[in-house]
Motif scaffolding. Structure first.
Motif, mmCIF file in Angstrom:
data_model
loop_
_atom_site.group_PDB
_atom_site.id
_atom_site.type_symbol
_atom_site.label_atom_id
_atom_site.label_comp_id
_atom_site.label_asym_id
_atom_site.label_seq_id
_atom_site.Cartn_x
_atom_site.Cartn_y
_atom_site.Cartn_z
ATOM 1 N N MET A 119 0.826 -1.209 0.000
ATOM 2 C CA MET A 119 0.000 0.000 0.000
ATOM 3 C C MET A 119 0.861 1.260 0.000
ATOM 4 O O MET A 119 0.471 2.272 -0.579
ATOM 5 C CB MET A 119 -0.945 -0.002 1.204
ATOM 6 C CG MET A 119 -2.110 -0.958 1.055
ATOM 7 S SD MET A 119 -3.080 -0.748 -0.473
ATOM 8 C CE MET A 119 -3.671 0.923 -0.309
ATOM 9 N N LEU A 120 2.028 1.198 0.628
ATOM 10 C CA LEU A 120 2.931 2.341 0.609
ATOM 11 C C LEU A 120 3.375 2.647 -0.819
ATOM 12 O O LEU A 120 3.389 3.812 -1.238
ATOM 13 C CB LEU A 120 4.147 2.073 1.494
ATOM 14 C CG LEU A 120 5.165 3.205 1.588
ATOM 15 C CD1 LEU A 120 4.541 4.430 2.229
ATOM 16 C CD2 LEU A 120 6.379 2.747 2.375
ATOM 17 N N THR A 121 3.695 1.617 -1.582
ATOM 18 C CA THR A 121 4.083 1.802 -2.984
ATOM 19 C C THR A 121 2.943 2.433 -3.778
ATOM 20 O O THR A 121 3.162 3.364 -4.564
ATOM 21 C CB THR A 121 4.481 0.448 -3.612
ATOM 22 O OG1 THR A 121 5.575 -0.087 -2.872
ATOM 23 C CG2 THR A 121 4.879 0.604 -5.065
ATOM 24 N N ILE A 122 1.733 1.961 -3.566
ATOM 25 C CA ILE A 122 0.563 2.524 -4.252
ATOM 26 C C ILE A 122 0.359 3.979 -3.848
ATOM 27 O O ILE A 122 0.096 4.844 -4.687
ATOM 28 C CB ILE A 122 -0.689 1.674 -3.970
ATOM 29 C CG1 ILE A 122 -0.546 0.306 -4.635
ATOM 30 C CG2 ILE A 122 -1.954 2.384 -4.437
ATOM 31 C CD1 ILE A 122 -1.584 -0.717 -4.225
ATOM 32 N N SER A 123 0.493 4.277 -2.556
ATOM 33 C CA SER A 123 0.315 5.652 -2.080
ATOM 34 C C SER A 123 1.355 6.592 -2.676
ATOM 35 O O SER A 123 1.024 7.698 -3.109
ATOM 36 C CB SER A 123 0.404 5.698 -0.553
ATOM 37 O OG SER A 123 -0.672 5.030 0.031
ATOM 38 N N ILE A 124 2.613 6.146 -2.704
ATOM 39 C CA ILE A 124 3.675 6.977 -3.282
ATOM 40 C C ILE A 124 3.394 7.254 -4.754
ATOM 41 O O ILE A 124 3.501 8.397 -5.220
ATOM 42 C CB ILE A 124 5.055 6.306 -3.094
ATOM 43 C CG1 ILE A 124 5.450 6.320 -1.620
ATOM 44 C CG2 ILE A 124 6.119 6.988 -3.961
ATOM 45 C CD1 ILE A 124 6.659 5.454 -1.295
ATOM 46 N N LYS A 145 1.717 10.918 -9.024
ATOM 47 C CA LYS A 145 0.871 11.177 -10.200
ATOM 48 C C LYS A 145 0.099 12.480 -10.048
ATOM 49 O O LYS A 145 -0.230 13.127 -11.035
ATOM 50 C CB LYS A 145 -0.109 10.022 -10.417
ATOM 51 C CG LYS A 145 0.509 8.809 -11.038
ATOM 52 C CD LYS A 145 -0.533 7.724 -11.235
ATOM 53 C CE LYS A 145 0.105 6.444 -11.738
ATOM 54 N NZ LYS A 145 -0.883 5.351 -11.863
ATOM 55 N N ALA A 146 -0.188 12.848 -8.807
ATOM 56 C CA ALA A 146 -0.889 14.104 -8.548
ATOM 57 C C ALA A 146 0.046 15.304 -8.637
ATOM 58 O O ALA A 146 -0.389 16.439 -8.494
ATOM 59 C CB ALA A 146 -1.545 14.058 -7.164
ATOM 60 N N GLY A 147 1.346 15.051 -8.875
ATOM 61 C CA GLY A 147 2.300 16.126 -9.061
ATOM 62 C C GLY A 147 3.101 16.494 -7.823
ATOM 63 O O GLY A 147 3.914 17.406 -7.872
ATOM 64 N N ASN A 148 2.886 15.810 -6.728
ATOM 65 C CA ASN A 148 3.624 16.118 -5.506
ATOM 66 C C ASN A 148 4.822 15.180 -5.399
ATOM 67 O O ASN A 148 4.699 14.036 -4.999
ATOM 68 C CB ASN A 148 2.716 15.970 -4.280
ATOM 69 C CG ASN A 148 3.378 16.463 -3.023
ATOM 70 O OD1 ASN A 148 4.585 16.615 -2.953
ATOM 71 N ND2 ASN A 148 2.568 16.711 -2.011
ATOM 72 N N MET A 149 5.986 15.691 -5.758
ATOM 73 C CA MET A 149 7.196 14.873 -5.733
ATOM 74 C C MET A 149 7.943 15.020 -4.403
ATOM 75 O O MET A 149 8.921 14.344 -4.164
ATOM 76 C CB MET A 149 8.127 15.261 -6.889
ATOM 77 C CG MET A 149 7.455 15.178 -8.254
ATOM 78 S SD MET A 149 6.730 13.562 -8.596
ATOM 79 C CE MET A 149 8.169 12.657 -9.066
ATOM 80 N N GLY A 150 7.469 15.894 -3.518
ATOM 81 C CA GLY A 150 8.178 16.158 -2.276
ATOM 82 C C GLY A 150 7.612 15.442 -1.061
ATOM 83 O O GLY A 150 8.165 15.534 0.020
ATOM 84 N N ALA A 151 6.509 14.740 -1.214
ATOM 85 C CA ALA A 151 5.884 14.062 -0.066
ATOM 86 C C ALA A 151 6.367 12.621 -0.012
ATOM 87 O O ALA A 151 5.670 11.699 -0.417
ATOM 88 C CB ALA A 151 4.365 14.125 -0.176
#
Length: 79
Positions: free
Chosen positions: A19-24, A29-35
């Protein structure tokens, strides 16, 4: 912490490695590369191995009851 807060309880949420891989991937994909997220727990019982003062009191799967169709059957998930 157990020594400083005897009788205290700690509540938190965690995801399995899958699930962590899916969340990342979803966050990126939403454009947030910093989270960035790094922590996952496949078996919550492993937390008790951290210290003899840790006791798992309750565990509930995140999607419990979430992915059921109207008949009560678990609906397939397509990622």
């Amino acid at each position: 912490m157990a020594g400083h807060f005897p009788g205290g309880e700690l509540y938190f949420d965690a995801e399995s490695k899958m699930m962590l891989t899916i969340s990342i991937n979803t966050v990126e994909k939403a454009g947030n590369m910093g989270a960035k997220m790094y922590f996952s727990v496949n078996n919550p019982m492993v937390l008790e191995k951290w210290s003899p003062k840790i006791k798992l009191l309750f565990f509930e799967p995140y999607f419990k009851g979430f992915l059921q169709d109207r008949s009560g059957k678990v609906a397939p998930v397509s990622w």
